[in-house]
Design a protein around this motif. Structure first.
Motif, mmCIF file in Angstrom:
data_model
loop_
_atom_site.group_PDB
_atom_site.id
_atom_site.type_symbol
_atom_site.label_atom_id
_atom_site.label_comp_id
_atom_site.label_asym_id
_atom_site.label_seq_id
_atom_site.Cartn_x
_atom_site.Cartn_y
_atom_site.Cartn_z
ATOM 1 N N ILE A 184 43.186 39.141 41.753
ATOM 2 C CA ILE A 184 43.096 39.624 40.372
ATOM 3 C C ILE A 184 44.312 39.100 39.619
ATOM 4 N N LEU A 185 44.056 38.473 38.462
ATOM 5 C CA LEU A 185 45.134 37.865 37.669
ATOM 6 C C LEU A 185 45.973 38.929 36.980
ATOM 7 N N GLU A 186 47.245 38.661 36.860
ATOM 8 C CA GLU A 186 48.161 39.527 36.125
ATOM 9 C C GLU A 186 48.163 39.103 34.656
ATOM 10 N N GLY A 187 48.573 39.990 33.780
ATOM 11 C CA GLY A 187 48.656 39.661 32.361
ATOM 12 C C GLY A 187 47.696 40.487 31.538
ATOM 13 N N ASN A 188 47.608 40.143 30.252
ATOM 14 C CA ASN A 188 46.778 40.911 29.329
ATOM 15 C C ASN A 188 45.291 40.711 29.561
ATOM 16 N N ASP A 189 44.883 39.478 29.853
ATOM 17 C CA ASP A 189 43.476 39.180 30.072
ATOM 18 C C ASP A 189 43.103 39.510 31.519
ATOM 19 N N VAL A 190 42.099 40.358 31.697
ATOM 20 C CA VAL A 190 41.652 40.726 33.041
ATOM 21 C C VAL A 190 40.764 39.605 33.564
ATOM 22 N N GLY A 191 41.078 39.105 34.739
ATOM 23 C CA GLY A 191 40.288 38.034 35.328
ATOM 24 C C GLY A 191 40.643 37.873 36.789
ATOM 25 N N VAL A 192 40.020 36.899 37.424
ATOM 26 C CA VAL A 192 40.302 36.635 38.835
ATOM 27 C C VAL A 192 40.537 35.145 39.058
ATOM 28 N N SER A 193 41.259 34.859 40.116
ATOM 29 C CA SER A 193 41.465 33.493 40.588
ATOM 30 C C SER A 193 40.798 33.408 41.948
ATOM 31 N N VAL A 194 39.947 32.407 42.109
ATOM 32 C CA VAL A 194 39.169 32.246 43.333
ATOM 33 C C VAL A 194 39.509 30.903 43.959
ATOM 34 N N THR A 195 39.836 30.922 45.239
ATOM 35 C CA THR A 195 40.053 29.686 45.986
ATOM 36 C C THR A 195 38.806 29.430 46.818
ATOM 37 N N VAL A 196 38.191 28.260 46.601
ATOM 38 C CA VAL A 196 36.949 27.886 47.281
ATOM 39 C C VAL A 196 37.254 26.805 48.309
ATOM 40 N N THR A 197 36.801 27.038 49.533
ATOM 41 C CA THR A 197 36.932 26.037 50.586
ATOM 42 C C THR A 197 35.565 25.405 50.802
ATOM 43 N N PRO A 198 35.411 24.141 50.392
ATOM 44 C CA PRO A 198 34.111 23.492 50.551
ATOM 45 C C PRO A 198 33.863 23.076 52.005
ATOM 46 N N ALA A 199 32.592 22.848 52.316
ATOM 47 C CA ALA A 199 32.233 22.375 53.654
ATOM 48 C C ALA A 199 32.889 21.018 53.918
ATOM 49 N N MET A 200 32.956 20.188 52.899
ATOM 50 C CA MET A 200 33.631 18.892 52.989
ATOM 51 C C MET A 200 34.423 18.685 51.708
ATOM 52 N N GLY A 201 35.621 18.204 51.819
ATOM 53 C CA GLY A 201 36.417 17.935 50.629
ATOM 54 C C GLY A 201 37.627 18.844 50.552
ATOM 55 N N GLU A 202 38.250 18.847 49.380
ATOM 56 C CA GLU A 202 39.491 19.581 49.180
ATOM 57 C C GLU A 202 39.233 20.970 48.612
ATOM 58 N N THR A 203 40.146 21.873 48.914
ATOM 59 C CA THR A 203 40.095 23.234 48.394
ATOM 60 C C THR A 203 40.284 23.210 46.881
ATOM 61 N N ALA A 204 39.534 24.049 46.171
ATOM 62 C CA ALA A 204 39.619 24.117 44.708
ATOM 63 C C ALA A 204 39.869 25.555 44.271
#
Length: 106
Positions: A40-60
């Protein structure tokens, strides 16, 4: 005037399920990819940060703001058949280390 408030607090597992469904539907991740981290992101705007691990390739990393989070949380409730008030004003708040949908009726 009497006001009514209802709060639906999402556990991190339930929030991850809702975010995962949104990311797959919006083609931001594949069905074989997995969520590595949800924060969960800090700050005024409520939101989330998601780290995705793909089957192949780099993490995003994908950040979802309050409007997207509100829409995907409401969609998740509808999918799970949680009754929601249609005419209520809706907002998202941090509730400790979780996110909650708040409905207000006047």
């Amino acid at each position: 005037m009497i006001e009514e408030h209802r709060r639906l607090t999402f556990s991190m597992d339930e929030l991850a399920t809702a975010v995962l469904s949104y990311l797959i539907t919006s083609k931001k991740m594949g069905e074989k990819d997995r969520l590595a981290k949800l924060a969960i992101l800090e700050g005024n705007d409520v939101g989330v940060s998601v780290t995705v691990t793909p089957a192949m390739g780099e993490t995003a990393t994908v950040e979802l703001g309050s409007q997207v989070m509100g829409a995907l949380m409401i969609a998740h409730c509808i999918k799970r058949k949680v009754p929601l008030p249609k005419r209520a004003s809706k907002s998202i708040i941090r509730n400790g280390d979780r996110l909650a949908l708040v409905f207000s009726l006047q």
